[in-house]
Motif scaffolding. Structure first.
Motif, PDB file in Angstrom:
ATOM      1  N   UNK A 299      57.453  -2.543   9.806  1.00 41.91           N
ATOM      2  CA  UNK A 299      57.643  -3.996   9.888  1.00 41.91           C
ATOM      3  C   UNK A 299      57.393  -4.510  11.301  1.00 41.91           C
ATOM      4  N   UNK A 300      57.495  -3.630  12.273  1.00 37.62           N
ATOM      5  CA  UNK A 300      57.254  -4.022  13.662  1.00 37.62           C
ATOM      6  C   UNK A 300      55.767  -4.140  13.995  1.00 37.62           C
ATOM      7  N   UNK A 301      54.909  -3.518  13.175  1.00 40.23           N
ATOM      8  CA  UNK A 301      53.482  -3.516  13.506  1.00 40.23           C
ATOM      9  C   UNK A 301      52.596  -4.200  12.466  1.00 40.23           C
ATOM     10  N   UNK A 302      53.043  -4.247  11.226  1.00 44.79           N
ATOM     11  CA  UNK A 302      52.232  -4.849  10.171  1.00 44.79           C
ATOM     12  C   UNK A 302      52.416  -6.365  10.156  1.00 44.79           C
ATOM     13  N   UNK A 303      51.415  -7.095   9.632  1.00 45.56           N
ATOM     14  CA  UNK A 303      51.525  -8.559   9.570  1.00 45.56           C
ATOM     15  C   UNK A 303      52.480  -9.027   8.472  1.00 45.56           C
ATOM     16  N   UNK A 304      53.109 -10.150   8.726  1.00 48.85           N
ATOM     17  CA  UNK A 304      54.012 -10.772   7.767  1.00 48.85           C
ATOM     18  C   UNK A 304      53.211 -11.283   6.573  1.00 48.85           C
ATOM     19  N   UNK A 305      53.786 -11.173   5.387  1.00 49.69           N
ATOM     20  CA  UNK A 305      53.165 -11.693   4.171  1.00 49.69           C
ATOM     21  C   UNK A 305      54.154 -12.654   3.522  1.00 49.69           C
ATOM     22  N   UNK A 306      53.664 -13.856   3.177  1.00 52.33           N
ATOM     23  CA  UNK A 306      54.551 -14.872   2.635  1.00 52.33           C
ATOM     24  C   UNK A 306      54.094 -15.420   1.287  1.00 52.33           C
ATOM     25  N   UNK A 307      52.908 -15.015   0.841  1.00 54.10           N
ATOM     26  CA  UNK A 307      52.396 -15.500  -0.431  1.00 54.10           C
ATOM     27  C   UNK A 307      51.948 -14.332  -1.301  1.00 54.10           C
ATOM     28  N   UNK A 308      52.099 -14.523  -2.599  1.00 56.22           N
ATOM     29  CA  UNK A 308      51.712 -13.511  -3.573  1.00 56.22           C
ATOM     30  C   UNK A 308      50.197 -13.299  -3.558  1.00 56.22           C
ATOM     31  N   UNK A 309      49.793 -12.054  -3.682  1.00 55.48           N
ATOM     32  CA  UNK A 309      48.386 -11.675  -3.759  1.00 55.48           C
ATOM     33  C   UNK A 309      48.172 -10.840  -5.008  1.00 55.48           C
ATOM     34  N   UNK A 310      46.914 -10.655  -5.375  1.00 56.50           N
ATOM     35  CA  UNK A 310      46.606  -9.782  -6.504  1.00 56.50           C
ATOM     36  C   UNK A 310      46.967  -8.342  -6.158  1.00 56.50           C
ATOM     37  N   UNK A 311      47.441  -7.622  -7.143  1.00 58.17           N
ATOM     38  CA  UNK A 311      47.752  -6.201  -6.971  1.00 58.17           C
ATOM     39  C   UNK A 311      46.452  -5.401  -6.990  1.00 58.17           C
ATOM     40  N   UNK A 312      46.466  -4.193  -6.457  1.00 55.38           N
ATOM     41  CA  UNK A 312      45.273  -3.347  -6.547  1.00 55.38           C
ATOM     42  C   UNK A 312      44.871  -3.126  -8.004  1.00 55.38           C
ATOM     43  N   UNK A 313      43.585  -2.998  -8.245  1.00 62.69           N
ATOM     44  CA  UNK A 313      43.079  -2.813  -9.606  1.00 62.69           C
ATOM     45  C   UNK A 313      43.672  -1.596 -10.308  1.00 62.69           C
ATOM     46  N   UNK A 314      43.975  -0.560  -9.542  1.00 60.81           N
ATOM     47  CA  UNK A 314      44.490   0.675 -10.141  1.00 60.81           C
ATOM     48  C   UNK A 314      46.014   0.816 -10.004  1.00 60.81           C
ATOM     49  N   UNK A 315      46.712  -0.279  -9.754  1.00 60.41           N
ATOM     50  CA  UNK A 315      48.167  -0.235  -9.544  1.00 60.41           C
ATOM     51  C   UNK A 315      48.906   0.389 -10.721  1.00 60.41           C
ATOM     52  N   UNK A 316      48.518   0.058 -11.927  1.00 59.64           N
ATOM     53  CA  UNK A 316      49.215   0.597 -13.103  1.00 59.64           C
ATOM     54  C   UNK A 316      49.105   2.117 -13.179  1.00 59.64           C
TER      55      UNK A 316
END
Length: 107
Positions: free
Chosen positions: A76-93
């Protein structure tokens, strides 16, 4: 106390949880999300929104996933903040429920 994103998020990375967070404490990596422990207000809104049950209260982390408490804080100290929903990876399931995914975590 904080909530923690656990192993099942790796390569699934659904962002339903991000939409309900009132304090925007989620951070996004290439194939995983984390919660910033100093920003989380322990509201528990994110936990039921995760479609792969990858979010836990820190005192309810499944056995063997304790490393994710430290990983969430570190990344959390190095990655960017995310505040909005995005599509999941195609192979998430295909990755939902796969064990021992830590080796697939991309930093």
């Amino acid at each position: 106390m904080t909530f923690v994103v656990g192993e099942n998020c790796i390569k699934c990375k659904h962002t339903d949880c991000v939409e309900v967070c009132p304090v925007d404490c989620f951070y996004e990596g290439p194939n995983f999300l984390v919660i910033h422990p100093d920003e989380c207000i322990d509201c528990a809104l994110c936990e039921p929104e995760c479609p792969v049950d990858a979010i836990f209260s820190e005192d309810e982390l499944p056995e063997g996933q304790e490393v994710f408490l430290e990983l969430n804080a570190e990344l959390a100290e190095t990655w960017p903040n995310i505040t909005e929903m995005k599509d999941s990876p195609d192979d998430a399931e295909e990755w939902d429920g796969v064990e021992n995914k830590l080796q697939h975590l991309q930093r």
